[in-house]
Each structure stands twice: as structure tokens, then as C-alpha cells.
Design a protein around this motif. Structure first.
Motif, mmCIF file in Angstrom:
data_model
loop_
_atom_site.group_PDB
_atom_site.id
_atom_site.type_symbol
_atom_site.label_atom_id
_atom_site.label_comp_id
_atom_site.label_asym_id
_atom_site.label_seq_id
_atom_site.Cartn_x
_atom_site.Cartn_y
_atom_site.Cartn_z
ATOM 1 N N ARG A 250 6.355 -11.696 -13.442
ATOM 2 C CA ARG A 250 5.428 -11.963 -12.337
ATOM 3 C C ARG A 250 6.103 -11.525 -11.050
ATOM 4 N NH1 ARG A 250 4.365 -16.524 -10.754
ATOM 5 N NH2 ARG A 250 2.129 -16.413 -10.329
ATOM 6 N N LEU A 251 5.450 -10.642 -10.288
ATOM 7 C CA LEU A 251 6.044 -10.094 -9.084
ATOM 8 C C LEU A 251 5.104 -10.263 -7.891
ATOM 9 C CD1 LEU A 251 7.315 -6.716 -10.597
ATOM 10 C CD2 LEU A 251 8.643 -8.798 -10.259
ATOM 11 N N ARG A 252 5.633 -10.807 -6.795
ATOM 12 C CA ARG A 252 4.849 -10.880 -5.571
ATOM 13 C C ARG A 252 4.569 -9.449 -5.097
ATOM 14 N NH1 ARG A 252 6.683 -11.938 -0.808
ATOM 15 N NH2 ARG A 252 6.847 -9.711 -0.656
ATOM 16 N N LEU A 253 3.355 -9.196 -4.660
ATOM 17 C CA LEU A 253 2.979 -7.857 -4.240
ATOM 18 C C LEU A 253 3.817 -7.382 -3.058
ATOM 19 C CD1 LEU A 253 -0.929 -8.178 -4.337
ATOM 20 C CD2 LEU A 253 0.583 -7.305 -6.127
ATOM 21 N N ASP A 254 4.068 -6.080 -2.980
ATOM 22 C CA ASP A 254 4.760 -5.523 -1.823
ATOM 23 C C ASP A 254 3.911 -5.730 -0.569
ATOM 24 O OD1 ASP A 254 6.928 -4.672 -3.278
ATOM 25 O OD2 ASP A 254 6.160 -2.648 -3.586
ATOM 26 N N ALA A 255 4.573 -5.698 0.588
ATOM 27 C CA ALA A 255 3.911 -6.015 1.856
ATOM 28 C C ALA A 255 2.658 -5.175 2.087
ATOM 29 C CB ALA A 255 4.892 -5.813 3.012
ATOM 30 N N GLU A 256 2.757 -3.869 1.841
ATOM 31 C CA GLU A 256 1.604 -3.010 2.073
ATOM 32 C C GLU A 256 0.466 -3.319 1.105
ATOM 33 O OE1 GLU A 256 5.390 -0.767 3.113
ATOM 34 O OE2 GLU A 256 4.679 -2.073 1.508
ATOM 35 N N ILE A 257 0.823 -3.720 -0.116
ATOM 36 C CA ILE A 257 -0.189 -4.001 -1.138
ATOM 37 C C ILE A 257 -0.882 -5.328 -0.878
ATOM 38 C CG2 ILE A 257 -0.636 -4.047 -3.620
ATOM 39 C CD1 ILE A 257 0.497 -1.431 -2.578
ATOM 40 N N VAL A 258 -0.191 -6.273 -0.221
ATOM 41 C CA VAL A 258 -0.849 -7.522 0.176
ATOM 42 C C VAL A 258 -2.033 -7.204 1.079
ATOM 43 C CG1 VAL A 258 -0.588 -9.645 1.524
ATOM 44 C CG2 VAL A 258 1.207 -8.962 -0.074
ATOM 45 N N ARG A 259 -1.819 -6.312 2.022
ATOM 46 C CA ARG A 259 -2.919 -5.889 2.905
ATOM 47 C C ARG A 259 -4.005 -5.187 2.108
ATOM 48 N NH1 ARG A 259 -4.695 -4.376 7.899
ATOM 49 N NH2 ARG A 259 -5.712 -2.324 8.035
ATOM 50 N N ASP A 260 -3.601 -4.295 1.194
ATOM 51 C CA ASP A 260 -4.582 -3.543 0.408
ATOM 52 C C ASP A 260 -5.460 -4.477 -0.423
ATOM 53 O OD1 ASP A 260 -3.276 -1.419 1.502
ATOM 54 O OD2 ASP A 260 -2.376 -0.703 -0.358
ATOM 55 N N ALA A 261 -4.832 -5.485 -1.051
ATOM 56 C CA ALA A 261 -5.591 -6.423 -1.876
ATOM 57 C C ALA A 261 -6.616 -7.180 -1.037
ATOM 58 C CB ALA A 261 -4.633 -7.407 -2.565
ATOM 59 N N SER A 262 -6.216 -7.570 0.180
ATOM 60 C CA SER A 262 -7.137 -8.278 1.068
ATOM 61 C C SER A 262 -8.281 -7.367 1.502
ATOM 62 C CB SER A 262 -6.388 -8.799 2.295
ATOM 63 O OG SER A 262 -5.352 -9.687 1.915
ATOM 64 N N LEU A 263 -7.950 -6.109 1.780
ATOM 65 C CA LEU A 263 -8.979 -5.152 2.182
ATOM 66 C C LEU A 263 -10.003 -4.945 1.066
ATOM 67 C CD1 LEU A 263 -6.818 -2.463 4.021
ATOM 68 C CD2 LEU A 263 -8.721 -3.711 5.030
#
Length: 429
Positions: A250-263
Motif C-alpha cells: 500500500r503506497l500513499r500517492l505521489d504529490a502530483e497524483i494526489v492532485r490528479d485524483a482529486s481533479l
């Protein structure tokens, strides 16, 4: 000086550096005169033709202006209205510069610069001369020219006989999918680095990578379709550290991907590819606290909702949401990102201007998905987590919605904020 336990000598260090001591540099004066040195024009044929035509006009205008100045100097005319007209024409010609996309390149000089050992590391104290070459501890270069250049070095790096390039590359890619590589010390494949946990697998992947033309796409497909990648991430007592990759991680998403997932969840995501960096909202004044102050003009339209990788990165003051979620600061090399878990991350997902905007947009999607609260909650979980809510989750969310309504608040943006702040939303299972 040389170190007895270091496989790379001082001479070899400067021999390797010599490959990069022969590159062309930006000539500001030449660039001012519109020569593309050292730039590569990447425009269309028409853009290149228009630019060449403009260069010719400017050159002619400059020549006419120069000659008139010489004539005036000889005749000792203090003020000359023709001269002013020529200057206006020159300014007009320069201002009509057409757009020609170009990129900086690293280009070798026609004749190599001399290279030397720097005594004591001081570039002002020259020692013995050296020529470009690679360390003897690694395989030798094959068929270099009279003086090896960067093209020879590039061919040597991807030579199948080179034992490092393919193995280091596949290890880094494996690390992205599992949180750690087959060699845990991904930045050190030397004698003091970690031994591979699966040496045969590492070698096989490296050979597959080479045999498929160094295609990273093929390597990604090979890994993600493997039985190892498709395992459950449930922990086992037999291998709690997952040294044997007996499960997924289980891996916390990378910073840029956190934004992408929210978008994506909000429905605001822009799929546009390429182009210049963009400026999504950030707290006021962040970019004004550094020595070099830069105005952060928030992008509008589609650019406001582009992927995290397109966010403009100011090294002295990176976008706070990137910093909070462990993006590297770009001042040092980073071979593996840390993954922290801090209150600031929750506060960002709850209160950041961008997160609030995502929650509002997600709330509209939720409301449009059904008439009853149950239907809307089910839609919310499906959009955000790609699954239906469990009974206890449905019960909790209904009670939360009731509390919000009793307080005369709009419950759906608040519910959306909860969903994009869940560990399950921010973590790759």
C-alpha cells in the motif's frame, strides 16, 4: 588524490568530466542578434520560413541604420530626422518578431576544449592533461573516434555489455510499483550497496528491457501484468517487511497524483498534454517570501485544472501542496521519495483553496447522480473510491448529512471533502 578503496581514480574522474567540458554555451550577444545558438528550432516549416524572412528584414534594417550613423558622423550632423525615421523602422521590424518554438540543446564545439586534472579540485590549478574516457572498472568503450565525444558516451551507456544501465533502470521502475526495488539501495549498486533480493529476476528484467529495444512501455506492461504486481496488499506474518514480494504494497500517492485524483473525482480534470507550466491556486504570498520574488498569477480556464506534473515549480518556494505531500524540492538529486503522514496533509485536503474547489465540483456530481440520500452516497463512493459504501459507512455518512442539514449547512460539499481526505482515496491499495 586517489583513494585506495575507491575504484575510480582522480584521473578517471576528470576523464569522465571531459565529455561535458566540450559543450557550446549560450552567447547572449549572438542570441540578442537572433541567432539560435545553442538552440534547436522545433517549429513548423512555415514558422521557420517566417522567422528567416524576419531575420533578413531586421538585418537589412540594422545595416541601413548603421550606414546612416556613419554618414552623419562624417558630415557632423547633430540632429538628423532621417536617422530618426530609420530607427523607427528598425524598432518596428524588431517588434514584428514571429513566434518560432525552440529549445535549448547541449551541443559540442567543433574543436574540443583542453581538459586537465584540477589539482586539489581547484580549476585554476591545472595538472596533467586528460582526454574523454570511462572508468576502467566498467567495460571499455567500443570503437570511439579519435577523441571520444558525448555520442560515444551515450552509446556506451546503452551498450548491452554495460552491466549497470539496464539493471538500475528496471530497479527504479520496479521501485515505483512496489515501494522498494529488487535492490533496496537504488542509488548504490556498488560493493557497499544492498544485494538484490532476487538477482535472477533483476537480470532477466534487464535483459528483457534490452531485447525490447529499451522500451519502458513494454517494461511497465510486463510488470503490471505479472502475478507479483496483481497480488493483494494484505500483510502476512511470514514476511512482514515484504522482502520476498509475497504481496503488494500500500503506497500513499505521489504529490502530483494526489492532485490528479482529486481533479478526476471532481470532474474538472483537463486531459490536455504538453505545453508550458500552469499556476493553480495557492495561498497568497507564498512566492513572495524568497530572495527572488515572482508573482503567482493563477491560471484560468482549462489550465487551472491541469495535471499536477504541469504545476510551475519555483525551486525556492514550491507549491505548498507539493511540499506537504513529499515532492522533492529539486535542490538535490532524489532517487526515492519519502512518504510521510502528517496533520498538514489532512488540513490541506480539507481547507486548501484547490481542495475546496474540487469538493464543490464533486458535490455537484453527487447531487446530479440521484434524488435520495442513499443514491447520492452510493454515487459518491463509486466516484471517489470506485466501490459501493459498506453498511456502516452508509450509516455514518447518513448521520453526518443529517447533522449538516440540522446546522443549515450544505451537506454535499462537506461529504465530498471527507471522501477526498480518506486514506483509501490518497493511497494506492
Amino acid at each position: 588524490h586517489d583513494h585506495k578503496f575507491d575504484p575510480i581514480s582522480q584521473r578517471e574522474y576528470y576523464q569522465l568530466a571531459a565529455f561535458f567540458n566540450n559543450t557550446d554555451e549560450v552567447d547572449k550577444e549572438a542570441d540578442r542578434k537572433f541567432f539560435n545558438k545553442p538552440f534547436l528550432e522545433i517549429g513548423t516549416d512555415k514558422e521557420k520560413a517566417d522567422f528567416a524572412e524576419w531575420q533578413l528584414k531586421v538585418t537589412k534594417a540594422e545595416e541601413v541604420h548603421r550606414k546612416r550613423i556613419e554618414q552623419i558622423a562624417v558630415a557632423e550632423i547633430p540632429n538628423d530626422e532621417i536617422l530618426k525615421g530609420y530607427y523607427k523602422e528598425l524598432v518596428k521590424a524588431r517588434a514584428a518578431k514571429p513566434n518560432l518554438p525552440r529549445t535549448m540543446i547541449m551541443r559540442d564545439l567543433p574543436s574540443p576544449r583542453p581538459a586537465y586534472i584540477h589539482l586539489g579540485g581547484d580549476f585554476m590549478r591545472r595538472g596533467a592533461p586528460v582526454t574523454p574516457n570511462v572508468p576502467v572498472v566498467l567495460p571499455p568503450m567500443t570503437n570511439p573516434g579519435a577523441t571520444a565525444n558525448r555520442l560515444d558516451l551515450a552509446r556506451w551507456i546503452v551498450d548491452p555489455k554495460n552491466p549497470l544501465t539496464a539493471r538500475v533502470t528496471v530497479n527504479r521502475i520496479w521501485q515505483q510499483y512496489f515501494g522498494r526495488g529488487l535492490v533496496d539501495s537504488e542509488a548504490d549498486f556498488g560493493a557497499q550497496g544492498d544485494k538484490p533480493t532476487h538477482p535472477e529476476l533483476l537480470d532477466w528484467l534487464a535483459l528483457e528491457f534490452i531485447d525490447h529495444g529499451w522500451s519502458q512501455k513494454a517494461l511497465h506492461r510486463l510488470i503490471v501484468t505479472s502475478a507479483t504486481y496483481r497480488q493483494s496488499s494484505n500483510s502476512t506474518k511470514a514476511d512482514p517487511e515484504n522482502q520476498l514480494f509475497a504481496r503488494q504494497s500500500r503506497l500513499r500517492l505521489d504529490a502530483e497524483i494526489v492532485r490528479d485524483a482529486s481533479l478526476v473525482a471532481s470532474g474538472l480534470f483537463s486531459p490536455k498534454l504538453g505545453g508550458p507550466s500552469v499556476f493553480p491556486p495557492q495561498p497568497a504570498g507564498v512566492s513572495l517570501v524568497t530572495q527572488v520574488q515572482r508573482e503567482w498569477k493563477v491560471s484560468s480556464g482549462e489550465d487551472r485544472y491541469r495535471r499536477g506534473m504541469y504545476t510551475f515549480f519555483q525551486r525556492a518556494s514550491p507549491h505548498p501542496s507539493l511540499v506537504v505531500f513529499d515532492a522533492p524540492d529539486s535542490t538535490v538529486a532524489c532517487t526515492r521519495r519519502p512518504r510521510s503522514n502528517t496533520p498538514l496533509q489532512a488540513l490541506t485536503q480539507l481547507n486548501d483553496e484547490g481542495a475546496a474547489e474540487f469538493a464543490e465540483a464533486l458535490a455537484k456530481r453527487i447531487v446530479a447522480a440521484g434524488q435520495s440520500d442513499n443514491d447520492r452516497v452510493a454515487a459518491a463512493y463509486q466516484i471517489a473510491l470506485n466501490r459501493a459504501p459498506r453498511p456502516q459507512e452508509l450509516d455514518r455518512m447518513q448521520r453526518f448529512i443529517k447533522v449538516q442539514r440540522d446546522s443549515q449547512r450544505d451537506p454535499w460539499p462537506a461529504a465530498a471533502r471527507i471522501l477526498i481526505n480518506l486514506d483509501e482515496f490518497l493511497t494506492r491499495p
